[in-house]
Design an enzyme around this catalytic site. Sequence first.
Site, PDB file in Angstrom:
ATOM      1  N   LYS A 114       0.826  -1.211   0.000  1.00 59.88           N
ATOM      2  CA  LYS A 114       0.000   0.000   0.000  1.00 59.88           C
ATOM      3  C   LYS A 114       0.864   1.267   0.000  1.00 59.88           C
ATOM      4  O   LYS A 114       2.083   1.207   0.146  1.00 59.88           O
ATOM      5  CB  LYS A 114      -0.937  -0.014   1.204  1.00 59.88           C
TER       6      LYS A 114
HETATM    7  C1  LIG Z   1      -9.957  -2.267  -1.861  1.00 58.71           C
HETATM    8  C2  LIG Z   1      -9.376  -3.060  -0.727  1.00 58.71           C
HETATM    9  N1  LIG Z   1     -10.098  -3.211   0.392  1.00 58.71           N
HETATM   10  C3  LIG Z   1      -9.637  -3.888   1.455  1.00 58.71           C
HETATM   11  C4  LIG Z   1      -8.385  -4.478   1.436  1.00 58.71           C
HETATM   12  C5  LIG Z   1      -7.937  -5.268   2.616  1.00 58.71           C
HETATM   13  O1  LIG Z   1      -6.783  -4.796   3.206  1.00 58.71           O
HETATM   14  P1  LIG Z   1      -5.774  -5.817   3.944  1.00 58.71           P
HETATM   15  O2  LIG Z   1      -5.105  -6.629   2.895  1.00 58.71           O
HETATM   16  O3  LIG Z   1      -4.840  -4.914   4.693  1.00 58.71           O
HETATM   17  O4  LIG Z   1      -6.606  -6.654   4.857  1.00 58.71           O
HETATM   18  C6  LIG Z   1      -7.583  -4.335   0.299  1.00 58.71           C
HETATM   19  C7  LIG Z   1      -6.248  -4.956   0.263  1.00 58.71           C
HETATM   20  O5  LIG Z   1      -5.628  -5.174  -0.721  1.00 58.71           O
HETATM   21  C8  LIG Z   1      -8.088  -3.623  -0.809  1.00 58.71           C
HETATM   22  O6  LIG Z   1      -7.376  -3.469  -1.938  1.00 58.71           O
END
Ligand SMILES: Cc1ncc(COP(=O)(O)O)c(C=O)c1O
Length: 376
Positions: free
Chosen positions: A186
């Site tokens: 990210k």
């Molecule tokens: C649009 C979106 N929402 C939620 C998430 C979830 O985040 P995490 O991977 O930190 O749980 C991601 C992760 O790639 C994402 O791209």
Amino acid sequence: MTIAAGAGDNARPYLYGPEEAGVVEALRSGQYGHTAVTDRFEGEVATFLGVSETVAVASGTSALHVALLAAGIGPGDEVIVPSMTFCATVQAILAVGARPCFVEVSPRTLCINSGAVLDAITADTRAVMPVLYGGRAVDLCDVRPALTERGIAVVEDAAHAFGSYNGAQRVGATGALTCFSFGPIKNLTCGQGGMIVPRNPLEADRCRKLRGLGIVESAAWRAEATGYTVDGFGLRVQMSSLNAAIGSAQLAHFDKAETKRKALWRAYANALRGMDGASVVDVDVERSVPHLCAVRVHDRRDQVFRTLRARGVGVGTHYPPNHLQSAFAAWHRPLPVTEQVGREIMTLPFHQRMTEADVETVTAELRQSLAQTATR
Ligand SMILES: Cc1ncc(COP(=O)(O)O)c(C=O)c1O
């Protein structure tokens, strides 16, 4: 043509250097759970965003899960959400026992708009989850009064959008319940992690209890006490000091992420302008810290994708639509725009190790593969 190393990965983390010392310091302190390092990181993010408090959690998915619970969303409730998102958004809705109501996105931005939200509202709607695709803010200001009147919360999935602006304020500072991901690739990484921006102190308290097994007292308070109070349901999704130390070191250099990501996205947009057969998804680069560079490949995406992967170019697909996934079949509804986007979408290599020469390489390869596949 040899593919330069930077163009071979779709995404990869970028470390500025001090992360290592931060982790070593946290390790040497001997405590790795939610510690003062996590509290400090929460404060730093709050200051950066211009908000009064934030709540750190273990991932972006747990941020969404906790935020929905804190907003009182549960069984029988409906949540308006774009199908064009990572499956994590939908899993968080299911985790609280609610139902996703999938809606279309604009084909130009891959984000929802106010009209789609208003059209989808039913008597059961309790929340809207805009997904800030690629880092682009979603402005629902014009429908906020209508949503508030019906008791519908806005829970932003800002996993892609740390650092972006919504008007004059950073995403997270506009009054929505906002969730960030600080996963490996990210805009800002903690290794793994997430952050919630609650709408008020009461909601902040609810989030803190929900992330910590429903325990009322803080970790620091408990260390000095002979007991604790559990006054409700809770998850075990706090952020460890090791992850917070990485995030803290990253935040001190965030201006570099902002500059580099904007420059790369602009370089792609220039190189792709007027290209036959592919168009770039607009991320509103003036106000955003881009997380992705997505293009729509008209007609023959799968062929182009395979050709580029075979040539060593790290293209990706963000995302296969969720309403077409078997796990979410119960909530399927026809979404022709999203289905077309799902057949066309392709993300280009995009990360801070890339150079503008890598961008040229990728776009030259894309141009060539579009020309090759056209003549077959
Ligand atoms: C649009 C979106 N929402 C939620 C998430 C979830 O985040 P995490 O991977 O930190 O749980 C991601 C992760 O790639 C994402 O791209």
